[in-house]
Structures are given as structure tokens and as C-alpha cells.
Design an enzyme around this catalytic site. Structure first.
Site, short mmCIF file in Angstrom:
data_model
loop_
_atom_site.label_atom_id
_atom_site.label_comp_id
_atom_site.label_asym_id
_atom_site.label_seq_id
_atom_site.Cartn_x
_atom_site.Cartn_y
_atom_site.Cartn_z
N SER A 124 0.84 -1.20 0.00
CA SER A 124 0.00 0.00 0.00
C SER A 124 0.88 1.24 0.00
CB SER A 124 -0.86 -0.02 1.27
OG SER A 124 -1.45 1.24 1.48
N TYR A 150 -1.95 -1.06 10.98
CA TYR A 150 -2.22 -1.65 9.66
C TYR A 150 -1.07 -1.32 8.70
CZ TYR A 150 -3.79 -1.71 4.81
OH TYR A 150 -3.85 -1.90 3.45
N LYS A 154 2.15 -3.70 6.69
CA LYS A 154 2.55 -3.71 5.27
C LYS A 154 4.05 -3.47 5.14
CE LYS A 154 -1.48 -4.50 3.55
NZ LYS A 154 -1.76 -5.79 2.91
P1 NAD Z 1 -10.92 -7.32 1.17
O1 NAD Z 1 -11.16 -7.30 2.63
O2 NAD Z 1 -12.07 -7.16 0.24
O3 NAD Z 1 -10.15 -8.67 0.76
C1 NAD Z 1 -9.30 -9.35 1.67
C2 NAD Z 1 -9.76 -10.80 1.69
O4 NAD Z 1 -8.90 -11.54 2.57
C3 NAD Z 1 -11.18 -10.96 2.23
O5 NAD Z 1 -11.93 -11.72 1.31
C4 NAD Z 1 -11.01 -11.69 3.57
O6 NAD Z 1 -12.09 -12.56 3.82
C5 NAD Z 1 -9.69 -12.42 3.34
N1 NAD Z 1 -8.92 -12.72 4.55
C6 NAD Z 1 -8.56 -11.86 5.54
N2 NAD Z 1 -7.84 -12.52 6.47
C7 NAD Z 1 -7.72 -13.80 6.05
C8 NAD Z 1 -7.08 -14.95 6.57
N3 NAD Z 1 -6.44 -14.92 7.75
N4 NAD Z 1 -7.14 -16.09 5.87
C9 NAD Z 1 -7.81 -16.17 4.69
N5 NAD Z 1 -8.45 -15.11 4.15
C10 NAD Z 1 -8.40 -13.94 4.83
O7 NAD Z 1 -9.79 -6.23 0.87
P2 NAD Z 1 -9.24 -5.69 -0.51
O8 NAD Z 1 -9.61 -4.27 -0.62
O9 NAD Z 1 -9.55 -6.63 -1.60
O10 NAD Z 1 -7.68 -5.74 -0.18
C11 NAD Z 1 -6.84 -6.81 -0.57
C12 NAD Z 1 -5.43 -6.54 -0.05
O11 NAD Z 1 -4.99 -5.30 -0.58
C13 NAD Z 1 -5.33 -6.41 1.47
O12 NAD Z 1 -4.13 -7.01 1.89
C14 NAD Z 1 -5.27 -4.91 1.69
O13 NAD Z 1 -4.59 -4.58 2.87
C15 NAD Z 1 -4.51 -4.46 0.46
N6 NAD Z 1 -4.79 -3.04 0.11
C16 NAD Z 1 -6.06 -2.64 -0.12
C17 NAD Z 1 -6.32 -1.31 -0.42
C18 NAD Z 1 -7.73 -0.81 -0.67
O14 NAD Z 1 -7.94 0.40 -0.69
N7 NAD Z 1 -8.71 -1.68 -0.87
C19 NAD Z 1 -5.26 -0.39 -0.51
C20 NAD Z 1 -3.96 -0.84 -0.28
C21 NAD Z 1 -3.73 -2.18 0.03
C1 UD1 Z 2 -7.17 4.94 3.71
C2 UD1 Z 2 -6.18 4.53 4.75
C3 UD1 Z 2 -5.01 3.83 4.08
C4 UD1 Z 2 -5.50 2.65 3.27
C5 UD1 Z 2 -6.54 3.15 2.27
C6 UD1 Z 2 -7.14 2.04 1.48
C7 UD1 Z 2 -6.45 6.16 6.57
C8 UD1 Z 2 -5.83 7.29 7.31
N1 UD1 Z 2 -5.75 5.69 5.51
O1 UD1 Z 2 -6.53 5.81 2.80
O2 UD1 Z 2 -4.08 3.37 5.06
O3 UD1 Z 2 -4.42 2.02 2.58
O4 UD1 Z 2 -7.59 3.81 2.98
O5 UD1 Z 2 -7.90 1.20 2.30
O6 UD1 Z 2 -7.51 5.68 6.93
N2 UD1 Z 2 -12.78 11.23 3.17
C9 UD1 Z 2 -13.82 12.09 3.48
N3 UD1 Z 2 -14.95 11.55 3.99
C10 UD1 Z 2 -15.12 10.21 4.21
C11 UD1 Z 2 -14.04 9.33 3.90
C12 UD1 Z 2 -12.89 9.89 3.40
O7 UD1 Z 2 -13.71 13.28 3.29
O8 UD1 Z 2 -16.21 9.79 4.69
C13 UD1 Z 2 -11.56 11.79 2.56
C14 UD1 Z 2 -10.27 11.54 3.34
O9 UD1 Z 2 -10.03 12.58 4.26
C15 UD1 Z 2 -9.25 11.47 2.19
C16 UD1 Z 2 -10.03 10.91 1.01
O10 UD1 Z 2 -11.41 11.13 1.32
O11 UD1 Z 2 -8.84 12.78 1.85
C17 UD1 Z 2 -9.82 9.41 0.81
O12 UD1 Z 2 -10.06 8.72 2.03
P1 UD1 Z 2 -10.10 7.13 2.11
O13 UD1 Z 2 -10.97 6.59 1.06
O14 UD1 Z 2 -10.39 6.75 3.54
O15 UD1 Z 2 -8.61 6.69 1.74
P2 UD1 Z 2 -7.19 7.15 2.37
O16 UD1 Z 2 -7.35 7.98 3.58
O17 UD1 Z 2 -6.37 7.70 1.26
#
Ligand code: NAD
Ligand code: UD1
Length: 339
Positions: A124, A150, A154
Site C-alpha cells: 500500500s 495496519y 505492510k
Molecule cells: P478485502 O477485505 O475485500 O479482501 C481481503 C480478503 O482476505 C477478504 O476476502 C477476507 O475474507 C480475506 N482474509 C482476511 N484474512 C484472512 C485470513 N487470515 N485467511 C484467509 N483469508 C483472509 O480487501 P481488498 O480491498 O480486496 O484488499 C486486498 C489486499 O490489498 C489487502 O491485503 C489490503 O490490505 C490491500 N490493500 C487494499 C487497499 C484498498 O484500498 N482496498 C489499498 C492498499 C492495500
Molecule cells: C485509507 C487509509 C489507508 C489505506 C486506504 C485504502 C487512513 C488514514 N488511511 O486511505 O491506510 O491504505 O484507505 O484502504 O484511513 N474522506 C472524506 N470523507 C469520508 C471518507 C474519506 O472526506 O467519509 C476523505 C479523506 O479525508 C481522504 C479521502 O477522502 O482525503 C480518501 O479517504 P479514504 O478513502 O479513507 O482513503 P485514504 O485515507 O487515502
């Protein structure tokens, strides 16, 4: 290639499964369903015309993981499984270190036992902490300045992967540093469906648009940005999925540890997102400006050059497509969501 997707029924995992299957790969989705549903398997079958293999299991169950790798002749792992709520990680750090860090150690141990030499890891942009300069390049300092457990999981996992690559010159680990994935598959059959009140901006906006939540709270309008609201690099989840296919293909010709940003290189403010979503759903959305959210940075966006040079990948889909696909998914699933 035979590929194991830990967390494969989740938001990003399900879109990646579709892209990999459309590129002729065989996937096995391995998930304990703590944040997703088995219905996703059927949705993927509807999209691709093929049913992916699914194993319900926890990544901390080494015997089941190793058995699954052997049974399906796994050649590479895409490691999505993990917990991802920033606020929850502050309240429950042990659960996050156990699930994310300990879980990854067990995935790596099962890979070692079964001779699997390639791993693509869901990292991330949070590993960069507060940006010292924009756009963020992969050589920006990592680790110092991460504000929550969290994010630290990572950073730690990236270092563990680097150590494993130093110890085994046949291992390939590609850490994909995601920026802000949003949107859904064009079919509307898979997308992002968080339980409870969403923490992230896009799912919150979508639920206000469908009338399930009343009003968007905009966290601060006094940042040094284009309109004072926070700026992020939103990337279509379908583009992000394609980045994994490119990374897997690259992993057949390189070894060692690599980190690559997956972003568009463009930032959008909270108000720009709200207005783009208004266009997609066809009506105005109620919002109010509230205090800044603690821990938020003003602006964050990627330099995506390395992804193009190293993976031959770049994001192609527009903000309009991100919002219209998220809206289609919301309309098709609004009755199925947890409250
Ligand atoms: P998500 O929660 O939709 O998917 C994660 C999946 O992992 C889920 O289906 C959950 O059931 C499964 N899981 C969690 N713990 C587990 C375990 N111990 N054993 C087996 N399965 C397990 O999340 P996502 O948005 O698809 O994210 C996927 C990955 O990407 C995560 O590692 C997350 O931290 C990373 N990531 C996501 C974002 C984002 O904004 N969505 C941003 C940066 C990084
Ligand atoms: C957040 C996490 C980041 C994670 C990412 C994806 C925090 C501080 N960071 O990123 O670690 O990898 O999600 O899961 O939580 N916002 C509003 N109103 C809302 C929600 C968000 O104004 O109800 C704004 C936030 O202030 C930000 C932007 O929208 O400026 C995006 O927010 P968000 O979607 O939560 O993502 P990040 O904060 O970038």
C-alpha cells in the site's frame, strides 16, 4: 500458470481472478470469508464462463495451505489476504500483526515446503507515511512515519519478503503498492461491499447516492490543495487487477525483491470525486464539511513510471468509469448489503 489467490474472494482478489482467467491462467481462491462471501465465486463464473476453484481456509492454517498448493500444482501466489481497516488496527493491533504478519510467514513457509518461488504481495502507499515529496516514487523513504498498525504490517511484510529473497536467489517477490482502488467490474457483478458504515470515501459516497446514508462528511477543506479537500490517486480496480497479471508475467523472467507503485499519477480532491459521482448517478449528493480526520495527509499520488518500465503496465480507465461502475454495482447490490 496455476496461481493461488489468498483473499481471492475479496474486492481486489475477485477482480484479479477475472483478469487472470481471461488471460488463460488457472486460479484457486483461498479465503476464510471474514470479509467476503462465497457468492463471489458464482459471480466470477458468470463473468468468465468458468468456475474458479475455491478453498475456504485461513492463511494461518499451514497444513491446508500447503495441501492446496500441492493439490492444484500452484506455481505462484498472489497474497491479498489481510485485515485492512486503519481504525480497527489501532484498537486491535495484535489481531492485525497476527493475521497480516504471522499469516504471511505461514504463507511463505507453505511456499518453501511446496517449492513455490513466486509471490505478488498487496502492499500500500501507506508504507510511504507522510509524503516528503510528490509524486511518490518507489525510492521514497518507507517505514518511518507510518501512522497506524495496519500500515506497519505492510512495511514489515515488505521487509520480510526482502529478507527471504536475500536468502533464496530463486525467489521472486513483487510488492505492489496500491494507491486508492475504487470502482467495480463493468458487469456490476463484483465490486466493493464493506460491512457496516464504510470508512473509505467511495463506498460512503455510493451509499449516500443510493439513499442508504444521508450525507457525506468531507474531512477538512483547509488543506493546501486545489479546493482545500484531501487529494488522492484513485485507480480503477480493473486497472489494478491488470497490474497483477502483468506482475505475474514479469515474475517468470526476474528474481529478487521488487516494489512497484500501482496508481494513475493523477490526484483528485474529495469534492472532485463527489461531483464525478453526481454525474454517474444523475443527482446531487448532500455533503458537509467537518473536521479533518486524524492521521490523514493532504495529498498523495503516485509516480507510475516504474510500473510502465518494469511491468509494461499503466492505468487506462477514467474517473468517470470508476464512478459509473461503482454506481452500477451499488444499484445491483443495495439490498444485499450488511447494515
Ligand atoms: P478485502 O477485505 O475485500 O479482501 C481481503 C480478503 O482476505 C477478504 O476476502 C477476507 O475474507 C480475506 N482474509 C482476511 N484474512 C484472512 C485470513 N487470515 N485467511 C484467509 N483469508 C483472509 O480487501 P481488498 O480491498 O480486496 O484488499 C486486498 C489486499 O490489498 C489487502 O491485503 C489490503 O490490505 C490491500 N490493500 C487494499 C487497499 C484498498 O484500498 N482496498 C489499498 C492498499 C492495500
Ligand atoms: C485509507 C487509509 C489507508 C489505506 C486506504 C485504502 C487512513 C488514514 N488511511 O486511505 O491506510 O491504505 O484507505 O484502504 O484511513 N474522506 C472524506 N470523507 C469520508 C471518507 C474519506 O472526506 O467519509 C476523505 C479523506 O479525508 C481522504 C479521502 O477522502 O482525503 C480518501 O479517504 P479514504 O478513502 O479513507 O482513503 P485514504 O485515507 O487515502
Amino acid at each position: 500458470m496455476h496461481i493461488l489467490l489468498t483473499g481471492g474472494t475479496g474486492f481486489i482478489g475477485s477482480h484479479t481472478a477475472v483478469d487472470l482467467m481471461e488471460h488463460g491462467h488457472e486460479v484457486v481462491l483461498y479465503d476464510n470469508l471474514c470479509n467476503s462471501s462465497e457468492d463471489v465465486v458464482e459471480a466470477i463464473e458468470k463473468i468468465t464462463g468458468r468456475r474458479p476453484a475455491f478453498v475456504r481456509g485461513d492463511i494461518r492454517d499451514k497444513a491446508l495451505l500447503a495441501d492446496t498448493m500441492r493439490r492444484y500444482g500452484i506455481e505462484a501466489v498472489v497474497h491479498f489476504a489481510g485485515l485492512k481497516a486503519v481504525g480497527e488496527s489501532c484498537a486491535k493491533p495484535l489481531e492485525y500483526y497476527d493475521n497480516n504478519v504471522n499469516g504471511t510467514l505461514i504463507v511463505l513457509d507453505a511456499m518453501r515446503e511446496t517449492g513455490v518461488k513466486r509471490i505478488i504481495f498487496s502492499s500500500s502507499a501507506t508504507v510511504y507515511g507522510t509524503p516528503q515529496k510528490l509524486p511518490l516514487t518507489e525510492d521514497h523513504p518507507v517505514g518511518t512515519g507510518i501512522t497506524n498498525p495496519y500500515g506497519r504490517t505492510k512495511g514489515m511484510i515488505e521487509e520480510i519478503l526482502a529478507d527471504c529473497c536475500r536468502a533464496d536467489d530463486k525467489l521472486t517477490a513483487i510488492c505492489l503498492r496500491y494507491f486508492n482502488p475504487i470502482g467495480a467490474h463493468a458487469s456490476g457483478l463484483i465490486g466493493e461491499n464493506p460491512n457496516g458504515i464504510p470508512n473509505n470515501l467511495l463506498p460512503y459516497v455510493a451509499r449516500v447516492a443510493s439513499g442508504k446514508l444521508a450525507c457525506i462528511q468531507v474531512f477538512g477543506n483547509d488543506y493546501d490543495t486545489v479546493d482545500g479537500t484531501g487529494v488522492r490517486d484513485y485507480i480503477h480496480v480493473v486497472d489494478l487487477a491488470r497490474g497483477h497479471t502483468a506482475a505475474l508475467e514479469k515474475s517468470t523472467v526476474v528474481s529478487g525483491w521488487h516494489a512497484v507503485n500501482l496508481g494513475t499519477g493523477r490526484g483528485s480532491s474529495v469534492l472532485e470525486i463527489i461531483h464525478a459521482f453526481e454525474k454517474a448517478c444523475g443527482h446531487t449528493l448532500a455533503y458537509k464539511i467537518v473536521d479533518r480526520r486524524p492521521g490523514d495527509v493532504a495529498a498523495c499520488w503516485a509516480d507510475p513510471k516504474k510500473a510502465l518500465e518494469f511491468l509494461g503496465w499503466k492505468a487506462e480507465l477514467t474517473l468517470e468509469e470508476m464512478c459509473s461502475s461503482a454506481w452500477r454495482y451499488e444499484c445491483l447490490h443495495k439490498d444485499a448489503e450488511a447494515s
